[in-house]
Design a protein around this motif. Sequence first.
Motif, short mmCIF file in Angstrom:
data_model
loop_
_atom_site.label_atom_id
_atom_site.label_comp_id
_atom_site.label_asym_id
_atom_site.label_seq_id
_atom_site.Cartn_x
_atom_site.Cartn_y
_atom_site.Cartn_z
N ASN A 5 0.83 -1.19 0.00
CA ASN A 5 0.00 0.00 0.00
C ASN A 5 0.88 1.25 0.00
OD1 ASN A 5 -1.72 -2.07 1.97
ND2 ASN A 5 -2.92 -1.02 0.41
N GLY A 6 0.62 2.14 -0.96
CA GLY A 6 1.40 3.37 -1.04
C GLY A 6 2.88 3.13 -1.26
N GLY A 7 3.22 1.97 -1.82
CA GLY A 7 4.63 1.65 -2.06
C GLY A 7 5.37 1.13 -0.85
N GLY A 8 4.66 0.93 0.27
CA GLY A 8 5.31 0.39 1.47
C GLY A 8 6.18 1.39 2.21
N ARG A 9 5.86 2.70 2.08
CA ARG A 9 6.64 3.73 2.77
C ARG A 9 6.37 3.76 4.27
NH1 ARG A 9 4.53 8.22 1.91
NH2 ARG A 9 6.29 9.49 2.62
N GLN A 10 5.23 3.22 4.69
CA GLN A 10 4.89 3.27 6.12
C GLN A 10 5.96 2.53 6.93
OE1 GLN A 10 3.28 1.72 3.64
NE2 GLN A 10 1.07 1.82 3.88
N VAL A 11 6.20 3.03 8.13
CA VAL A 11 7.18 2.39 8.99
C VAL A 11 6.51 1.96 10.28
CG1 VAL A 11 9.11 3.69 8.04
CG2 VAL A 11 7.94 4.55 10.07
N ARG A 12 7.05 0.92 10.89
CA ARG A 12 6.54 0.40 12.14
C ARG A 12 7.73 0.05 13.05
NH1 ARG A 12 2.84 2.37 9.99
NH2 ARG A 12 0.86 1.44 9.34
N ASP A 13 7.43 -0.04 14.32
CA ASP A 13 8.40 -0.51 15.30
C ASP A 13 7.96 -1.92 15.69
OD1 ASP A 13 9.94 -1.06 17.57
OD2 ASP A 13 9.92 1.02 18.26
N PHE A 14 8.63 -2.93 15.10
CA PHE A 14 8.22 -4.31 15.27
C PHE A 14 8.88 -4.92 16.51
CE2 PHE A 14 7.57 -3.61 10.71
CZ PHE A 14 6.27 -4.08 10.58
N VAL A 15 8.06 -5.45 17.41
CA VAL A 15 8.53 -6.03 18.66
C VAL A 15 8.23 -7.53 18.64
CG1 VAL A 15 8.46 -5.88 21.17
CG2 VAL A 15 7.83 -3.89 19.79
N PHE A 16 9.26 -8.33 18.80
CA PHE A 16 9.07 -9.78 18.78
C PHE A 16 8.23 -10.20 19.99
CE2 PHE A 16 10.58 -14.25 19.06
CZ PHE A 16 10.22 -14.65 17.78
N ARG A 17 7.37 -11.17 19.78
CA ARG A 17 6.41 -11.60 20.80
C ARG A 17 7.07 -11.97 22.13
NH1 ARG A 17 3.84 -17.49 20.99
NH2 ARG A 17 1.99 -17.18 22.31
N ASP A 18 8.15 -12.74 22.09
CA ASP A 18 8.80 -13.16 23.33
C ASP A 18 9.42 -11.97 24.06
OD1 ASP A 18 8.03 -15.68 22.62
OD2 ASP A 18 10.04 -16.40 22.12
N ASP A 19 9.96 -11.02 23.29
CA ASP A 19 10.50 -9.81 23.91
C ASP A 19 9.39 -9.03 24.60
OD1 ASP A 19 13.19 -10.13 23.29
OD2 ASP A 19 13.06 -9.01 21.42
N ALA A 20 8.25 -8.87 23.92
CA ALA A 20 7.15 -8.14 24.52
C ALA A 20 6.69 -8.80 25.82
CB ALA A 20 5.98 -8.05 23.53
N ALA A 21 6.60 -10.13 25.81
CA ALA A 21 6.17 -10.85 27.02
C ALA A 21 7.17 -10.67 28.15
CB ALA A 21 5.98 -12.33 26.70
N SER A 77 10.42 -0.17 7.52
CA SER A 77 9.35 0.14 6.58
C SER A 77 8.66 -1.14 6.14
CB SER A 77 9.90 0.87 5.36
OG SER A 77 10.69 0.00 4.56
N VAL A 78 7.44 -0.98 5.67
CA VAL A 78 6.68 -2.13 5.16
C VAL A 78 7.40 -2.73 3.95
CG1 VAL A 78 4.50 -2.81 4.08
CG2 VAL A 78 4.49 -1.29 6.08
N SER A 79 8.00 -1.89 3.13
CA SER A 79 8.74 -2.43 1.98
C SER A 79 9.95 -3.25 2.44
CB SER A 79 9.19 -1.30 1.05
OG SER A 79 10.06 -0.41 1.70
N GLU A 80 10.58 -2.85 3.55
CA GLU A 80 11.69 -3.65 4.08
C GLU A 80 11.20 -4.99 4.60
OE1 GLU A 80 15.00 -0.59 5.79
OE2 GLU A 80 13.05 -0.55 6.80
N VAL A 81 10.01 -5.02 5.20
CA VAL A 81 9.43 -6.30 5.62
C VAL A 81 9.26 -7.21 4.41
CG1 VAL A 81 7.40 -7.44 6.62
CG2 VAL A 81 8.27 -5.31 7.63
N ALA A 82 8.74 -6.64 3.31
CA ALA A 82 8.58 -7.43 2.09
C ALA A 82 9.91 -8.00 1.62
CB ALA A 82 7.95 -6.57 0.99
N GLU A 83 10.98 -7.19 1.69
CA GLU A 83 12.30 -7.67 1.27
C GLU A 83 12.77 -8.84 2.15
OE1 GLU A 83 14.81 -4.28 1.42
OE2 GLU A 83 13.81 -3.26 -0.26
N HIS A 84 12.55 -8.74 3.45
CA HIS A 84 12.92 -9.84 4.35
C HIS A 84 12.17 -11.12 3.98
CE1 HIS A 84 15.55 -7.80 7.16
NE2 HIS A 84 14.66 -6.84 7.37
N VAL A 85 10.87 -10.98 3.72
CA VAL A 85 10.06 -12.15 3.37
C VAL A 85 10.50 -12.73 2.03
CG1 VAL A 85 7.72 -12.93 2.81
CG2 VAL A 85 8.11 -11.41 4.77
N LEU A 86 10.81 -11.85 1.06
CA LEU A 86 11.25 -12.32 -0.26
C LEU A 86 12.55 -13.12 -0.18
CD1 LEU A 86 10.53 -9.16 -2.45
CD2 LEU A 86 9.34 -11.35 -2.53
#
Length: 374
Positions: A225-241, A267-276
Amino acid sequence: MTTTDSPLHGARVLVTGGAGFIGTAVRDALRRAGARPVLLDNLSAYEPATVALLGTGRHDPDLVFGDASDNDLVRHLVHDADFVVHAAAHSTVQGCLADPDTAFRSNLAATDTLVRAVADSPSIRRLILLSTAQVYGHGDPDTDTTRPRLFTETQPYQPLNPYASAKLWAELHTRQLLTAAGRDFTLLRPFSVYGPGQVPKPGAASWVVAQFTMYAALGQELLLNGGGRQVRDFVFRDDAADAIVRALTAPGAAGRTLNLGTGVQTSVSEVAEHVLAHFPGTTVRTAPPAAGDPLGGRADTALMHRVLDWAPAVTVTEGIARYVDWVRSTPAAIPPWMRAETSDGRLAAWTAPGPAVTRPPYLDQPASSCNGAS
């Protein structure tokens, strides 16, 4: 520190929404600390198969099947507890829009029921309320709107949807009632929690790691969406717990509001790169921006680090790799509605007027949802 040296050793900890994605991780972290967790949940947040993947269900000896807005039940469980983690919530924006009655019972009525019970219970040593980083909305309107934001605990609130507004009310209500009652509490604002066990819900567009991984595993396109410019702060589940459990006894956390994040923006586009990197050959397509989707940002973690004396351990690269491994080893976790989707169908849903959400059939029961996630 050994288990017997832990300040939680032998403590009874009530976890509302305990059968959810975050709740079950908190249960595991409590066990490692030598605590005795009690999970309150009505199992309405997920299909039974997903609940089983999270390691709980009606068979679970730690689970009390019931609703967090049941006054008599909640008061009984609080009376027998030393600590409380309030993770129960109807936890997606689109889910709240599609089912406002359940959202009200889960996010407002249940919180009021629990907080009043804690206020009346001198045995409770601390309540942890899981709020959400969504209370920040787009962030400070006076800063540059073209750049990702740094969200600090003291900045003004800007909730953009009913879910965020309900969480902000929960924060204020908890602070007001428990301060008046002389009870201890900590308010945590998790950012984008992800990891093994996370199964997307219809309309939960923010769960991008889970969605991209599962779509790639199905051989479907990844839509940015929108080229994946949106950014997030991703926290791993075990770290959050681990952070949630640490906040139960950290002396400096008393009465505090704390971000729960990594301080790193992805960024969301960076997430896509990791998955790819794990699914080469997957097609990526730029799609129109999703309505109301903020550019996002990262947590200011200075206060969190100082108060909890803690920092997350899992990087996004490692966390996504672990999630990919989990999906590959647990293909049944991919929900049927995702298998039936097409790229064109997803695009049409995003551009349709109003929230395009189908109420999952497992919610058609009298109790409210008790899943905690942000």
